[in-house]
Design a protein around this motif. Structure first.
Motif, PDB file in Angstrom:
ATOM      1  N   GLN A   1       0.810  -1.221   0.000  1.00  0.00           N
ATOM      2  CA  GLN A   1       0.000   0.000   0.000  1.00  0.00           C
ATOM      3  C   GLN A   1       0.846   1.277   0.000  1.00  0.00           C
ATOM      4  OE1 GLN A   1      -3.281  -0.260  -0.386  1.00  0.00           O
ATOM      5  NE2 GLN A   1      -3.008  -2.492  -0.363  1.00  0.00           N
ATOM      6  N   LEU A   2       2.151   1.139  -0.173  1.00  0.00           N
ATOM      7  CA  LEU A   2       3.036   2.302  -0.083  1.00  0.00           C
ATOM      8  C   LEU A   2       2.701   3.350  -1.146  1.00  0.00           C
ATOM      9  CD1 LEU A   2       5.523   3.430   1.440  1.00  0.00           C
ATOM     10  CD2 LEU A   2       6.937   2.418  -0.365  1.00  0.00           C
ATOM     11  N   GLN A   3       2.520   4.598  -0.691  1.00  0.00           N
ATOM     12  CA  GLN A   3       2.212   5.699  -1.590  1.00  0.00           C
ATOM     13  C   GLN A   3       3.234   6.832  -1.514  1.00  0.00           C
ATOM     14  OE1 GLN A   3      -0.259   5.574  -3.836  1.00  0.00           O
ATOM     15  NE2 GLN A   3      -0.693   3.510  -3.084  1.00  0.00           N
ATOM     16  N   VAL A   4       3.864   6.996  -0.348  1.00  0.00           N
ATOM     17  CA  VAL A   4       4.813   8.099  -0.149  1.00  0.00           C
ATOM     18  C   VAL A   4       6.088   7.533   0.480  1.00  0.00           C
ATOM     19  CG1 VAL A   4       5.256  10.285   1.025  1.00  0.00           C
ATOM     20  CG2 VAL A   4       2.958   9.775   0.154  1.00  0.00           C
ATOM     21  N   LEU A   5       7.230   7.808  -0.164  1.00  0.00           N
ATOM     22  CA  LEU A   5       8.517   7.327   0.313  1.00  0.00           C
ATOM     23  C   LEU A   5       9.514   8.471   0.353  1.00  0.00           C
ATOM     24  CD1 LEU A   5      10.478   4.960   1.033  1.00  0.00           C
ATOM     25  CD2 LEU A   5      10.909   4.757  -1.432  1.00  0.00           C
ATOM     26  N   LEU A   6      10.220   8.598   1.479  1.00  0.00           N
ATOM     27  CA  LEU A   6      11.274   9.612   1.615  1.00  0.00           C
ATOM     28  C   LEU A   6      12.586   8.918   1.951  1.00  0.00           C
ATOM     29  CD1 LEU A   6       8.488  10.962   3.174  1.00  0.00           C
ATOM     30  CD2 LEU A   6       9.939  12.944   2.763  1.00  0.00           C
ATOM     31  N   LEU A   7      13.613   9.187   1.118  1.00  0.00           N
ATOM     32  CA  LEU A   7      14.929   8.550   1.275  1.00  0.00           C
ATOM     33  C   LEU A   7      16.066   9.569   1.266  1.00  0.00           C
ATOM     34  CD1 LEU A   7      14.468   5.569  -1.221  1.00  0.00           C
ATOM     35  CD2 LEU A   7      14.522   5.405   1.268  1.00  0.00           C
ATOM     36  N   GLN A   8      15.747  10.848   1.386  1.00  0.00           N
ATOM     37  CA  GLN A   8      16.746  11.888   1.216  1.00  0.00           C
ATOM     38  C   GLN A   8      17.795  11.868   2.340  1.00  0.00           C
ATOM     39  OE1 GLN A   8      13.647  12.362   2.144  1.00  0.00           O
ATOM     40  NE2 GLN A   8      13.729  13.516   4.060  1.00  0.00           N
ATOM     41  N   ASP A   9      18.931  12.485   2.039  1.00  0.00           N
ATOM     42  CA  ASP A   9      20.004  12.679   3.028  1.00  0.00           C
ATOM     43  C   ASP A   9      20.513  11.374   3.623  1.00  0.00           C
ATOM     44  OD1 ASP A   9      19.876  15.467   2.709  1.00  0.00           O
ATOM     45  OD2 ASP A   9      18.253  15.628   4.170  1.00  0.00           O
ATOM     46  N   ASN A  10      20.761  10.415   2.753  1.00  0.00           N
ATOM     47  CA  ASN A  10      21.456   9.178   3.130  1.00  0.00           C
ATOM     48  C   ASN A  10      22.751   9.094   2.315  1.00  0.00           C
ATOM     49  OD1 ASN A  10      19.937   7.214   5.038  1.00  0.00           O
ATOM     50  ND2 ASN A  10      18.306   7.981   3.696  1.00  0.00           N
ATOM     51  N   PRO A  11      23.767   8.425   2.829  1.00  0.00           N
ATOM     52  CA  PRO A  11      25.054   8.352   2.118  1.00  0.00           C
ATOM     53  C   PRO A  11      25.064   7.250   1.057  1.00  0.00           C
ATOM     54  CG  PRO A  11      25.257   7.251   4.240  1.00  0.00           C
ATOM     55  CD  PRO A  11      23.855   7.818   4.189  1.00  0.00           C
TER      56      PRO A  11
ATOM     57  N   SER B   1      15.205  15.349  -5.525  1.00  0.00           N
ATOM     58  CA  SER B   1      16.449  16.101  -5.758  1.00  0.00           C
ATOM     59  C   SER B   1      17.451  15.922  -4.626  1.00  0.00           C
ATOM     60  CB  SER B   1      16.142  17.588  -5.935  1.00  0.00           C
ATOM     61  OG  SER B   1      15.539  18.125  -4.761  1.00  0.00           O
ATOM     62  N   LEU B   2      17.005  15.397  -3.488  1.00  0.00           N
ATOM     63  CA  LEU B   2      17.890  15.213  -2.332  1.00  0.00           C
ATOM     64  C   LEU B   2      18.399  13.777  -2.207  1.00  0.00           C
ATOM     65  CD1 LEU B   2      16.040  17.385   0.345  1.00  0.00           C
ATOM     66  CD2 LEU B   2      17.967  18.015  -1.125  1.00  0.00           C
ATOM     67  N   LEU B   3      18.094  12.946  -3.192  1.00  0.00           N
ATOM     68  CA  LEU B   3      18.672  11.597  -3.241  1.00  0.00           C
ATOM     69  C   LEU B   3      20.007  11.708  -3.962  1.00  0.00           C
ATOM     70  CD1 LEU B   3      15.670  10.793  -2.621  1.00  0.00           C
ATOM     71  CD2 LEU B   3      16.104   8.749  -3.957  1.00  0.00           C
ATOM     72  N   LEU B   4      21.078  11.892  -3.192  1.00  0.00           N
ATOM     73  CA  LEU B   4      22.391  12.184  -3.761  1.00  0.00           C
ATOM     74  C   LEU B   4      23.408  11.106  -3.430  1.00  0.00           C
ATOM     75  CD1 LEU B   4      22.576  15.964  -2.736  1.00  0.00           C
ATOM     76  CD2 LEU B   4      21.710  14.995  -4.887  1.00  0.00           C
ATOM     77  N   CYS B   5      24.303  10.859  -4.385  1.00  0.00           N
ATOM     78  CA  CYS B   5      25.404   9.925  -4.153  1.00  0.00           C
ATOM     79  C   CYS B   5      26.383  10.511  -3.140  1.00  0.00           C
ATOM     80  CB  CYS B   5      26.151   9.648  -5.464  1.00  0.00           C
ATOM     81  SG  CYS B   5      25.148   8.961  -6.786  1.00  0.00           S
ATOM     82  N   ARG B   6      26.958   9.642  -2.343  1.00  0.00           N
ATOM     83  CA  ARG B   6      28.043  10.046  -1.453  1.00  0.00           C
ATOM     84  C   ARG B   6      29.361   9.409  -1.891  1.00  0.00           C
ATOM     85  NH1 ARG B   6      27.956  11.166   4.027  1.00  0.00           N
ATOM     86  NH2 ARG B   6      25.993  12.218   3.549  1.00  0.00           N
TER      87      ARG B   6
END
Length: 246
Positions: free
Chosen positions: A128-138, A163-168
């Motif tokens: 049932q997932l509708q909203v996912l936040l993964l920002q600011d992870n390495p 835009s905040l899903l960035l490579c580290r």
């Protein structure tokens, strides 16, 4: 009906245990709790059955703890949960089994943790997932992130703060947006998944190939010996005196 935990503030359906210095989830929670706030505490581990049965729980916030590990049976009994906030913790690994009990979960916040990669099966366990936040992870942007990138690409409408899903890592891709990758970015990656039939074929073909190579080498060696014998006989026939000496 269990009383309100001594360190928390309670109102009908709501329990607020934020900023109470807690190191574990209080057990004396009312079964009719719908919203549970556990943010800004010192919880590091959610062990097996960390929560009492809460069949009506809809929202659970564990934001800003020190959470490092969630046991695969930690969330049992929370089948009605719709929103889970695990942001601003120290999570590095998540397994699909952890979220299997959360068949009603619609919003999941994993932002600001220490996730370098994430198996798509973890997200696939949430129908049932509708909203996912993964920002600011390495995020580690190697070939291992390909399965996650594919899931994100096929579920763009569910991903917030893209835009905040960035490579580290690696350094040359530091702060590069994951969603900006294309199929050509993974051209050098080998994405081979072998089925059991492949392994059976290898086990059958391998020994036969080995035996065949032995027969081929033996046959080739025989040809070489036969060729040299013919040359020697031809040489002796033309110069019999020399052949008799040798």
């Amino acid at each position: 009906m269990p009383a309100c935990p001594a360190t928390c503030r309670c109102s009908p359906g709501e329990v607020d245990c934020s900023e109470r210095g807690l190191r574990e989830v209080p057990w004396s929670l009312s079964t009719n709790t719908s919203n549970l706030w556990l943010g800004y505490n010192f919880i590091t581990v959610l062990g097996p059955r960390s929560f009492p049965p809460l069949p009506g729980l809809r929202l659970l916030s564990l934001v800003h703890n020190r959470l490092e590990l969630i046991h695969s049976r930690a969330l049992l009994g929370l089948g009605a949960l719709q929103e889970l906030d695990l942001s601003h913790n120290h999570l590095t690994v998540l397994t699909p089994e952890t979220f299997l009990p959360l068949s009603s979960l619609a919003t999941l916040n994993l932002g600001s943790n220490r996730l370098g990669e994430l198996e798509p099966e973890v997200l696939g366990a949430l129908p049932q997932l509708q909203v996912l936040l993964l920002q600011d992870n390495p995020w580690v942007c190697s070939c291992s992130i390909l399965p996650l990138w594919r899931w994100l690409s096929h579920n763009r409408e569910k991903v917030r703060e893209k835009s905040l899903l960035l490579c580290r890592v690696p350094e040359q891709l530091n702060k590069y947006p994951i969603m900006a990758f294309g199929d050509e970015s993974f051209r050098q990656c080998q994405d081979i998944s072998l089925s059991p039939e492949y392994y059976i074929s290898f086990f059958i073909i391998g020994p036969f190939s080995f035996i065949a190579s032995i027969f081929f080498c033996t046959f080739l060696g025989s040809l070489v010996v036969f060729y040299h014998s013919l040359r020697r006989e031809s040489h002796c026939w033309r110069r019999p005196r020399i052949c008799r000496v040798h």
